[in-house]
Motif scaffolding. Structure first.
Motif, PDB file in Angstrom:
ATOM      1  N   LEU A 186      -2.127   1.818 -11.597  1.00  0.00           N
ATOM      2  CA  LEU A 186      -0.913   1.777 -11.910  1.00  0.00           C
ATOM      3  C   LEU A 186      -0.545   0.600 -12.645  1.00  0.00           C
ATOM      4  O   LEU A 186       0.686   0.619 -13.132  1.00  0.00           O
ATOM      5  N   ASP A 187      -1.438  -0.303 -12.892  1.00  0.00           N
ATOM      6  CA  ASP A 187      -1.023  -1.225 -13.931  1.00  0.00           C
ATOM      7  C   ASP A 187      -1.614  -0.822 -15.399  1.00  0.00           C
ATOM      8  O   ASP A 187      -1.464  -1.511 -16.502  1.00  0.00           O
ATOM      9  N   GLY A 188      -1.655   0.541 -15.471  1.00  0.00           N
ATOM     10  CA  GLY A 188      -2.257   1.166 -17.055  1.00  0.00           C
ATOM     11  C   GLY A 188      -3.710   0.926 -17.219  1.00  0.00           C
ATOM     12  O   GLY A 188      -4.333   1.328 -18.158  1.00  0.00           O
ATOM     13  N   ILE A 189      -4.612   0.123 -16.490  1.00  0.00           N
ATOM     14  CA  ILE A 189      -6.078  -0.077 -16.851  1.00  0.00           C
ATOM     15  C   ILE A 189      -6.685   0.932 -16.315  1.00  0.00           C
ATOM     16  O   ILE A 189      -6.472   1.575 -15.302  1.00  0.00           O
TER      17      ILE A 189
ATOM     18  N   ILE B  10      -7.389  16.785 -11.445  1.00  0.00           N
ATOM     19  CA  ILE B  10      -6.749  15.916 -12.493  1.00  0.00           C
ATOM     20  C   ILE B  10      -5.316  15.664 -11.820  1.00  0.00           C
ATOM     21  O   ILE B  10      -4.439  16.740 -11.721  1.00  0.00           O
ATOM     22  N   GLY B  11      -4.752  14.700 -11.690  1.00  0.00           N
ATOM     23  CA  GLY B  11      -3.475  14.196 -11.344  1.00  0.00           C
ATOM     24  C   GLY B  11      -3.620  13.646  -9.951  1.00  0.00           C
ATOM     25  O   GLY B  11      -2.696  13.177  -9.323  1.00  0.00           O
ATOM     26  N   ASP B  12      -4.822  13.584  -9.078  1.00  0.00           N
ATOM     27  CA  ASP B  12      -4.843  13.086  -7.721  1.00  0.00           C
ATOM     28  C   ASP B  12      -4.856  11.715  -7.753  1.00  0.00           C
ATOM     29  O   ASP B  12      -5.357  11.065  -8.744  1.00  0.00           O
ATOM     30  N   MET B  13      -4.218  11.099  -6.962  1.00  0.00           N
ATOM     31  CA  MET B  13      -4.335   9.750  -6.401  1.00  0.00           C
ATOM     32  C   MET B  13      -5.325   9.157  -5.498  1.00  0.00           C
ATOM     33  O   MET B  13      -5.254  10.036  -4.329  1.00  0.00           O
ATOM     34  N   ILE B  14      -6.563   8.583  -6.020  1.00  0.00           N
ATOM     35  CA  ILE B  14      -7.598   8.365  -5.285  1.00  0.00           C
ATOM     36  C   ILE B  14      -7.818   7.064  -5.116  1.00  0.00           C
ATOM     37  O   ILE B  14      -7.432   6.208  -5.901  1.00  0.00           O
ATOM     38  N   ALA B  15      -8.449   6.484  -4.104  1.00  0.00           N
ATOM     39  CA  ALA B  15      -8.915   5.025  -3.985  1.00  0.00           C
ATOM     40  C   ALA B  15     -10.539   5.041  -3.693  1.00  0.00           C
ATOM     41  O   ALA B  15     -10.969   5.999  -2.676  1.00  0.00           O
ATOM     42  N   VAL B  16     -11.463   4.519  -4.697  1.00  0.00           N
ATOM     43  CA  VAL B  16     -12.762   4.388  -4.510  1.00  0.00           C
ATOM     44  C   VAL B  16     -13.071   2.737  -4.444  1.00  0.00           C
ATOM     45  O   VAL B  16     -12.844   2.362  -5.603  1.00  0.00           O
ATOM     46  N   ASP B  17     -13.741   2.587  -3.461  1.00  0.00           N
ATOM     47  CA  ASP B  17     -14.211   1.238  -3.446  1.00  0.00           C
ATOM     48  C   ASP B  17     -12.842   0.092  -3.724  1.00  0.00           C
ATOM     49  O   ASP B  17     -11.910   0.145  -2.836  1.00  0.00           O
ATOM     50  N   LYS B  18     -12.956  -0.563  -4.970  1.00  0.00           N
ATOM     51  CA  LYS B  18     -11.795  -1.539  -4.944  1.00  0.00           C
ATOM     52  C   LYS B  18     -10.976  -0.913  -6.039  1.00  0.00           C
ATOM     53  O   LYS B  18      -9.816  -1.439  -6.654  1.00  0.00           O
ATOM     54  N   TYR B  19     -11.071   0.378  -6.447  1.00  0.00           N
ATOM     55  CA  TYR B  19     -10.271   0.995  -7.589  1.00  0.00           C
ATOM     56  C   TYR B  19      -9.114   2.153  -6.734  1.00  0.00           C
ATOM     57  O   TYR B  19      -9.633   2.801  -6.189  1.00  0.00           O
TER      58      TYR B  19
ATOM     59  N   PRO C 285      15.795   6.067  -2.336  1.00  0.00           N
ATOM     60  CA  PRO C 285      15.720   7.351  -3.447  1.00  0.00           C
ATOM     61  C   PRO C 285      14.391   8.135  -2.915  1.00  0.00           C
ATOM     62  O   PRO C 285      14.227   9.224  -2.748  1.00  0.00           O
ATOM     63  N   ARG C 286      13.257   7.443  -2.794  1.00  0.00           N
ATOM     64  CA  ARG C 286      11.917   8.185  -2.633  1.00  0.00           C
ATOM     65  C   ARG C 286      11.511   8.422  -1.464  1.00  0.00           C
ATOM     66  O   ARG C 286      10.559   9.104  -1.006  1.00  0.00           O
ATOM     67  N   VAL C 287      12.047   7.876  -0.355  1.00  0.00           N
ATOM     68  CA  VAL C 287      11.820   8.170   1.062  1.00  0.00           C
ATOM     69  C   VAL C 287      12.254   9.536   1.491  1.00  0.00           C
ATOM     70  O   VAL C 287      13.296  10.015   1.137  1.00  0.00           O
ATOM     71  N   LEU C 288      11.116  10.353   2.080  1.00  0.00           N
ATOM     72  CA  LEU C 288      11.701  11.617   2.391  1.00  0.00           C
ATOM     73  C   LEU C 288      12.502  11.684   3.871  1.00  0.00           C
ATOM     74  O   LEU C 288      12.011  10.950   4.942  1.00  0.00           O
TER      75      LEU C 288
ATOM     76  N   LEU D  29       7.973  -5.648  14.481  1.00  0.00           N
ATOM     77  CA  LEU D  29       8.584  -4.120  14.481  1.00  0.00           C
ATOM     78  C   LEU D  29       7.987  -3.640  13.273  1.00  0.00           C
ATOM     79  O   LEU D  29       7.582  -4.047  12.118  1.00  0.00           O
ATOM     80  N   GLU D  30       7.421  -2.301  13.227  1.00  0.00           N
ATOM     81  CA  GLU D  30       6.941  -1.447  12.068  1.00  0.00           C
ATOM     82  C   GLU D  30       7.749  -0.335  11.786  1.00  0.00           C
ATOM     83  O   GLU D  30       8.186   0.473  12.697  1.00  0.00           O
ATOM     84  N   LEU D  31       8.007  -0.365  10.456  1.00  0.00           N
ATOM     85  CA  LEU D  31       8.950   0.821   9.926  1.00  0.00           C
ATOM     86  C   LEU D  31       7.960   1.734   9.194  1.00  0.00           C
ATOM     87  O   LEU D  31       7.712   1.237   8.047  1.00  0.00           O
ATOM     88  N   GLY D  32       7.701   2.754   9.386  1.00  0.00           N
ATOM     89  CA  GLY D  32       6.768   3.604   8.733  1.00  0.00           C
ATOM     90  C   GLY D  32       7.528   4.851   8.083  1.00  0.00           C
ATOM     91  O   GLY D  32       8.676   5.333   8.762  1.00  0.00           O
ATOM     92  N   PHE D  33       7.438   5.053   7.002  1.00  0.00           N
ATOM     93  CA  PHE D  33       8.123   6.342   6.356  1.00  0.00           C
ATOM     94  C   PHE D  33       7.204   6.826   5.045  1.00  0.00           C
ATOM     95  O   PHE D  33       6.056   6.443   5.054  1.00  0.00           O
ATOM     96  N   TRP D  34       7.580   8.168   4.809  1.00  0.00           N
ATOM     97  CA  TRP D  34       6.733   9.054   3.915  1.00  0.00           C
ATOM     98  C   TRP D  34       7.394   9.125   2.432  1.00  0.00           C
ATOM     99  O   TRP D  34       8.462   9.214   2.242  1.00  0.00           O
ATOM    100  N   ILE D  35       6.336   9.196   1.538  1.00  0.00           N
ATOM    101  CA  ILE D  35       6.830   9.581   0.022  1.00  0.00           C
ATOM    102  C   ILE D  35       6.204  10.599  -0.461  1.00  0.00           C
ATOM    103  O   ILE D  35       5.018  10.873   0.000  1.00  0.00           O
ATOM    104  N   ALA D  36       6.497  11.331  -1.408  1.00  0.00           N
ATOM    105  CA  ALA D  36       5.703  12.502  -2.046  1.00  0.00           C
ATOM    106  C   ALA D  36       5.240  12.224  -3.423  1.00  0.00           C
ATOM    107  O   ALA D  36       4.850  13.082  -4.044  1.00  0.00           O
ATOM    108  N   ASP D  37       5.356  10.901  -3.863  1.00  0.00           N
ATOM    109  CA  ASP D  37       4.880  10.970  -5.374  1.00  0.00           C
ATOM    110  C   ASP D  37       4.140   9.399  -5.176  1.00  0.00           C
ATOM    111  O   ASP D  37       4.299   8.474  -5.888  1.00  0.00           O
ATOM    112  N   PRO D  38       2.980   9.604  -4.579  1.00  0.00           N
ATOM    113  CA  PRO D  38       2.055   8.141  -4.694  1.00  0.00           C
ATOM    114  C   PRO D  38       1.679   7.575  -5.825  1.00  0.00           C
ATOM    115  O   PRO D  38       1.203   6.567  -6.331  1.00  0.00           O
ATOM    116  N   GLU D  39       1.804   8.838  -6.854  1.00  0.00           N
ATOM    117  CA  GLU D  39       1.313   8.354  -8.410  1.00  0.00           C
ATOM    118  C   GLU D  39       2.313   7.273  -8.990  1.00  0.00           C
ATOM    119  O   GLU D  39       1.934   6.622  -9.941  1.00  0.00           O
ATOM    120  N   ASN D  40       3.299   7.134  -8.377  1.00  0.00           N
ATOM    121  CA  ASN D  40       4.477   6.153  -8.852  1.00  0.00           C
ATOM    122  C   ASN D  40       4.154   4.800  -8.430  1.00  0.00           C
ATOM    123  O   ASN D  40       5.192   3.802  -8.478  1.00  0.00           O
TER     124      ASN D  40
END
Length: 456
Positions: free
Chosen positions: A307-310, A281-290, A363-366, A385-396
């Protein structure tokens, strides 16, 4: 003629009302009620209130249970006081008023105890639905009806009617009393089992040393075991031979094998998910199109809130047999990237470090892992150019932080050193073709017009 019980009761009450001793009974009833309700209030304020701590996970649910229990304590504490007052006054006075007050208080305690169990099992979050209210009204009506029959002295006639009338069930005749006793026994033991399962689940959910999936699995299995034990014990107390359940078990197995394969598979998959702890509970997952956060893991389905509340209800079999992207299985950090194209005359040696440095202000970039900018590929318009960065709160969500990073890149590109390419397309060939076609059409029309005029 023999007087009816209700007539005798009314006569006794009228006789008591004519005697001064009735005041002692009324005073005893009022005193017992005041002491019982006062003691219940004191217990609620002094002993039960501190049970709600600010750091608990669900204080609202605990407070709801405490409030319900406090309502049950008041009549439960008043009942023994009334019994004691009746015993004390019975030696010197008539106690017919107390004889009526005791079953009334007992019925009130039974009704509130039933309400407490119903709401603790089916309204654990404090939200009472219309179905629960309907069951409460029916339960209260049955209790008050039974108390009325008891006070009126009609219980012996009712029990005799239930014991003498039978209903044929298969090869045996079962009395109405046995059927009602079996139903009441199963209902009581089942409610107690559900209440115990809910209390055990709340306790397990607050154990920080266990994984959340393991806590949910233990709560589900304990509730299932309690329900099975409650049904078996209640049937045994009634006198039903448990060997007859073997036929039901065989029929249930055939039903699962033929028509309930998907449901059985989802239930088994639910326990597999909980035991192997691939999802929590609390994990951020991606299944098919969800894509979203796991809010519930039930034995048959899992609820994923986008993230849209649905909220999406996914069968557990889908999570076991298919591919699932878990953004926070071993670590909650997630890498995101954005792309930008600059002109070929840009100084990449100074632009790439500047982009990495500027993105750290979001703020959210590590800072660890550090952002990285690189040359992705050569395009017809310039460097991509590609700029890659990391975040620790994917649920947001990802959209907000990517937008902030793009704004920082735009601030860099506002300088004179780095420019965005503006694609230029050569349209002269197309213009020449259009001009030649139009000229041909014009000459053809003129020739056709002259020839038409010269024809006889």
């Amino acid at each position: 003629m023999k007087a009816l019980p209700i007539t005798s009761l009314l006569a006794d009450l009228i006789d008591d009302a004519r005697e001064p001793a009735v005041a002692w009974q009324i005073a005893a009833i009022l005193l017992c009620v005041a002491v019982g309700w006062g003691a219940a209030r004191w217990l609620r304020q002094r002993l039960l209130k501190p049970a709600v701590q600010p750091n608990m996970v669900q204080p609202g649910m605990v407070q709801f249970g405490i409030d319900s229990l406090a309502r049950v304590l008041a009549p439960l504490l008043t009942l023994p006081l009334l019994a004691g007052a009746r015993f004390a006054l019975a030696h010197t006075h008539h106690v017919n008023v107390l004889r009526v007050a005791i079953p009334v208080c007992a019925s009130l305690a039974l009704i509130r105890l039933g309400f407490f169990l119903l709401r603790r099992v089916f309204a654990r979050k404090g939200q009472i639905g219309a179905t629960i209210l309907t069951f409460e009204k029916i339960f209260a009506l049955l209790v008050w009806l039974g108390v009325t029959l008891y006070i009126a002295g009609l219980w012996p006639q009712l029990l005799d009617f239930l014991n003498t009338n039978t209903v044929p069930l298969g090869r045996h005749d079962v009395t109405l009393a046995a059927i009602l006793q079996a139903g009441a026994s199963v209902a009581v033991f089942l409610m107690l089992a559900l209440w115990a399962g809910a209390a055990l689940e709340e306790r397990l959910m607050h154990v920080e040393g266990l994984h959340s999936s393991l806590r949910v699995a233990m709560a589900r299995m304990s509730r299932a075991v309690l329900i099975i034990v409650a049904v078996l014990v209640s049937l045994s107390l009634v006198g039903i031979d448990l060997t007859v359940l073997s036929v039901f078990g065989g029929a249930l197995g055939v039903g699962l094998g033929l028509g309930l394969q998907k449901i059985a598979s989802n239930y088994v998959s639910g326990f597999v998910i909980l035991l192997e702890r691939s999802l929590a509970i609390g994990d951020m997952i991606a299944v098919d199109k969800y894509y979203g956060k796991v809010t519930q893991i039930n034995t048959r389905y899992t609820v994923v809130q986008g993230l849209d509340g649905i909220e999406t209800v996914l069968p557990n079999e889908m999570l076991v047999s298919g591919a699932v992207q878990n953004y926070s299985l071993s670590a909650p950090t997630v890498r995101l990237a954005t792309h930008v194209t600059v002109t070929y005359d840009s100084d990449l040696a100074s632009l790439l470090p500047l982009m990495e440095q500027m993105v750290l202000g979001v703020p959210r970039v590590l800072a660890d892992p550090a952002p990285g900018a690189m040359l992705s590929k050569f395009t017809t318009d310039g460097f991509e150019l590609e700029l890659g960065f990391w975040i620790a709160d994917p649920e947001n969500g990802k959209g907000g932080v990517i937008s902030d990073v793009n704004k920082k890149i735009w601030e860099i590109l506002q300088s004179e050193q780095f420019k965005l390419p503006f694609p230029v397309r050569d349209t002269r060939f197309l213009d020449a073709r259009i001009a030649s076609v139009l000229a041909g059409m014009s000459n053809g029309g003129m020739v056709g017009g002259t020839g038409g005029a010269g024809n006889p």
